[in-house]
Each structure stands twice: as structure tokens, then as C-alpha cells.
Design a protein around this motif. Structure first.
Motif, PDB file in Angstrom:
ATOM      1  N   GLY A  69       0.830  -1.206   0.000  1.00 55.97           N
ATOM      2  CA  GLY A  69       0.000   0.000   0.000  1.00 55.97           C
ATOM      3  C   GLY A  69       0.859   1.249   0.000  1.00 55.97           C
ATOM      4  O   GLY A  69       1.893   1.304   0.663  1.00 55.97           O
ATOM      5  N   LYS A  70       0.444   2.243  -0.750  1.00 53.89           N
ATOM      6  CA  LYS A  70       1.156   3.529  -0.802  1.00 53.89           C
ATOM      7  C   LYS A  70       0.137   4.664  -0.885  1.00 53.89           C
ATOM      8  O   LYS A  70      -1.018   4.454  -1.270  1.00 53.89           O
ATOM      9  N   GLU A  71       0.607   5.864  -0.543  1.00 53.86           N
ATOM     10  CA  GLU A  71      -0.270   7.020  -0.632  1.00 53.86           C
ATOM     11  C   GLU A  71       0.476   8.221  -1.201  1.00 53.86           C
ATOM     12  O   GLU A  71       1.714   8.307  -1.114  1.00 53.86           O
ATOM     13  N   ILE A  72      -0.293   9.132  -1.771  1.00 53.23           N
ATOM     14  CA  ILE A  72       0.211  10.416  -2.269  1.00 53.23           C
ATOM     15  C   ILE A  72      -0.667  11.494  -1.642  1.00 53.23           C
ATOM     16  O   ILE A  72      -1.898  11.421  -1.720  1.00 53.23           O
ATOM     17  N   LYS A  73      -0.039  12.486  -1.042  1.00 53.09           N
ATOM     18  CA  LYS A  73      -0.780  13.551  -0.376  1.00 53.09           C
ATOM     19  C   LYS A  73      -0.409  14.899  -0.976  1.00 53.09           C
ATOM     20  O   LYS A  73       0.734  15.129  -1.377  1.00 53.09           O
ATOM     21  N   LEU A  74      -1.398  15.804  -0.973  1.00 52.21           N
ATOM     22  CA  LEU A  74      -1.193  17.194  -1.356  1.00 52.21           C
ATOM     23  C   LEU A  74      -1.422  18.062  -0.120  1.00 52.21           C
ATOM     24  O   LEU A  74      -2.343  17.817   0.660  1.00 52.21           O
ATOM     25  N   GLU A  75      -0.599  19.069   0.045  1.00 47.36           N
ATOM     26  CA  GLU A  75      -0.800  20.022   1.134  1.00 47.36           C
ATOM     27  C   GLU A  75      -1.783  21.091   0.652  1.00 47.36           C
ATOM     28  O   GLU A  75      -1.459  21.903  -0.219  1.00 47.36           O
ATOM     29  N   GLY A  82      -2.238  -2.898 -14.604  1.00 43.37           N
ATOM     30  CA  GLY A  82      -1.779  -4.180 -14.104  1.00 43.37           C
ATOM     31  C   GLY A  82      -2.816  -4.876 -13.245  1.00 43.37           C
ATOM     32  O   GLY A  82      -2.637  -6.037 -12.882  1.00 43.37           O
ATOM     33  N   GLY A  83      -3.915  -4.182 -12.885  1.00 40.59           N
ATOM     34  CA  GLY A  83      -4.957  -4.816 -12.097  1.00 40.59           C
ATOM     35  C   GLY A  83      -5.672  -3.807 -11.217  1.00 40.59           C
ATOM     36  O   GLY A  83      -5.187  -2.682 -11.007  1.00 40.59           O
ATOM     37  N   PRO A  84      -6.824  -4.184 -10.690  1.00 41.63           N
ATOM     38  CA  PRO A  84      -7.589  -3.274  -9.828  1.00 41.63           C
ATOM     39  C   PRO A  84      -6.937  -3.140  -8.447  1.00 41.63           C
ATOM     40  O   PRO A  84      -6.155  -3.993  -8.018  1.00 41.63           O
ATOM     41  N   VAL A  85      -7.292  -2.067  -7.757  1.00 40.41           N
ATOM     42  CA  VAL A  85      -6.752  -1.802  -6.423  1.00 40.41           C
ATOM     43  C   VAL A  85      -7.877  -1.322  -5.507  1.00 40.41           C
ATOM     44  O   VAL A  85      -8.940  -0.900  -5.953  1.00 40.41           O
ATOM     45  N   ASN A  86      -7.618  -1.415  -4.215  1.00 43.40           N
ATOM     46  CA  ASN A  86      -8.480  -0.766  -3.225  1.00 43.40           C
ATOM     47  C   ASN A  86      -7.935   0.639  -2.959  1.00 43.40           C
ATOM     48  O   ASN A  86      -6.702   0.834  -2.908  1.00 43.40           O
ATOM     49  N   HIS A 125      -4.127  16.199   2.051  1.00 42.70           N
ATOM     50  CA  HIS A 125      -5.286  15.538   1.462  1.00 42.70           C
ATOM     51  C   HIS A 125      -4.789  14.742   0.245  1.00 42.70           C
ATOM     52  O   HIS A 125      -3.987  15.248  -0.534  1.00 42.70           O
ATOM     53  N   GLY A 126      -5.304  13.519   0.091  1.00 38.52           N
ATOM     54  CA  GLY A 126      -4.845  12.736  -1.052  1.00 38.52           C
ATOM     55  C   GLY A 126      -5.426  11.336  -1.085  1.00 38.52           C
ATOM     56  O   GLY A 126      -6.561  11.112  -0.662  1.00 38.52           O
ATOM     57  N   TRP A 127      -4.611  10.364  -1.549  1.00 43.30           N
ATOM     58  CA  TRP A 127      -5.113   9.038  -1.888  1.00 43.30           C
ATOM     59  C   TRP A 127      -4.218   7.964  -1.261  1.00 43.30           C
ATOM     60  O   TRP A 127      -3.005   8.123  -1.128  1.00 43.30           O
ATOM     61  N   PHE A 128      -4.871   6.847  -0.956  1.00 44.32           N
ATOM     62  CA  PHE A 128      -4.158   5.655  -0.492  1.00 44.32           C
ATOM     63  C   PHE A 128      -4.633   4.483  -1.341  1.00 44.32           C
ATOM     64  O   PHE A 128      -5.835   4.274  -1.531  1.00 44.32           O
ATOM     65  N   TRP A 129      -3.663   3.728  -1.870  1.00 45.33           N
ATOM     66  CA  TRP A 129      -3.989   2.553  -2.691  1.00 45.33           C
ATOM     67  C   TRP A 129      -3.329   1.318  -2.063  1.00 45.33           C
ATOM     68  O   TRP A 129      -2.231   1.394  -1.512  1.00 45.33           O
TER      69      TRP A 129
END
Length: 219
Positions: free
Chosen positions: A128-134, A149-153, A192-196
Motif C-alpha cells: 500500500g502507498k499514498e500520495i498527499k497534497l498540502e 496491471g490490475g484493480p486496487v483498493n 489531502h490525497g489518496w491511499f492505494w
């Protein structure tokens, strides 16, 4: 002329009675002086009876009024200033009316340029990894990402600065998704951002494009 009979010697008061009456009269007069006259006239109340009867307050008011009257009498009266001499009439001069041209209006200040970033991350199986914006409160970010390469949560969320451990706000989430797009408006100052998370057995590459009024990118 008068037929009233004169009192006899026996009817006249004795010297002892006269002395006693005199003493009583003096004591009554002294009592009235201390309890009535002195408090009401001079605000002097050694017994406290005058204040209880409201006489001491009357004497204090009289003293204040007398002091104010003396102060008013001693204050110098302001002298009335002599009227200033009328100015001499100015010589008549021909007036020239100038019409000022309006200055050209400056163009409206342009809105600050939005940032755009294209970011790519690769997730190994189970990783799992995430990208955040300030982003500051009230600012909006639009985004779009795809999973190759495939679906993710995933989950789109934000955390305020100095947030308590485990506290976050979720903007949206999903399971086994290959892509997602949309926008969010920050409800507080923070990241604020995303986690996959990759739940497949092969590597998955996430390609994200974010555009908006944010300060920086954090990975």
C-alpha cells in the motif's frame, strides 16, 4: 387688674428641682447637638445615630454643595476673544476650469495559477502507498488516476495539521477499482490525497494527475 392669685411659697419649685431640671435640659440639648445638629450640619457623627437616621448624609451633601459653590466663585471667567478683522477682498482672477481625464483602469488581478502534477507509483503484491497534497481549507483539487496491471483498493482522505493519531476525513473509497476521477474541497488545513493497496498477485502501477490550488506534493 388680674384676679389670678399669686402662688404661695409652697407652690414654688425648690432649688433642687430647678437644678435637676436645668441639668436634664442641658443633657437633652447636648444629646440633640451630638445626634442631630452636628451630623446634619457638619457631617460629624460620633455616635452613629445621625447616619442611621440619614442626617449625616444630609450634612455631607451640604458640605459638597458649599465646596462646589466656592470653586465656581473662584474659577476665572473666560474672556471673550475679540472678533478678527475682516479680510480684505481678494482681487478677481479669471478662473479656468480644468477637466481631468479619468486614469485608465488597471486590469483585474488574475487568479493565481493552478498547479498540475503527474505522479506515478508502483505497488507490489500486498503493498500500500499514498500520495498527499498540502491543501488549505476551502481550496479545491481535481484529479484522475488509473491502475495499470490490475484493480486496487483505494481511499481519498485528508488529515488536518497536528491531527490526533488515527483521525482523518474520508472523501470517498472503493474496492477492486481500476480508475477514478473527481474533485474534493479541503474542509481544513492539512494534507489531502489518496491511499492505494494492491491485493493482486502482480505489480500494479498507479498513474495520478492532480490539478488545483495546493501548496506541495508529499509521498
Amino acid at each position: 387688674m388680674f384676679n389670678t392669685p399669686l402662688p404661695t411659697v409652697n407652690e414654688l419649685p425648690s432649688t433642687r428641682k430647678l437644678v435637676r431640671s436645668t441639668v436634664i435640659a442641658m443633657l437633652v440639648a447636648a444629646g440633640l447637638l451630638v445626634t442631630v445638629v452636628m451630623p446634619s450640619e457638619y457631617a460629624i457623627d460620633p455616635t452613629g445615630v445621625g447616619r442611621a437616621l440619614g442626617l449625616t448624609q444630609m450634612g455631607e451633601l451640604k458640605i459638597i454643595l458649599a465646596q462646589e459653590a466656592l470653586a465656581d466663585a473662584a474659577a476665572p471667567q473666560a474672556s471673550t476673544p475679540a472678533p478678527a478683522p475682516a479680510p480684505a477682498p481678494a482681487p478677481q482672477v479669471a478662473q479656468v476650469q480644468l477637466v481631468a481625464k479619468p486614469a485608465p483602469q488597471s486590469e483585474a488581478t488574475s487568479a493565481p495559477a493552478l498547479k498540475t502534477n503527474q505522479i506515478t507509483v508502483t505497488l507490489k503484491p500486498g503493498e500500500g502507498k499514498e500520495i498527499k497534497l498540502e491543501v488549505l481549507k476551502g481550496k479545491t483539487v481535481s484529479y484522475a488516476w488509473t491502475a495499470l496491471g490490475g484493480p486496487v483498493n483505494y481511499e481519498t482522505h485528508g488529515e488536518p495539521y497536528n491531527a490526533k493519531k488515527g483521525y482523518f476525513h474520508s472523501y470517498g473509497k472503493g474496492k477492486q477499482v481500476k480508475d477514478n476521477q473527481g474533485e474534493f474541497t479541503a474542509i481544513f488545513d492539512g494534507t489531502h490525497g489518496w491511499f492505494w493497496r494492491n491485493r493482486s498477485n502482480s505489480d500494479v502501477t498507479i498513474s495520478l494527475k492532480a490539478t488545483g490550488d495546493y501548496l506541495s506534493v508529499k509521498q
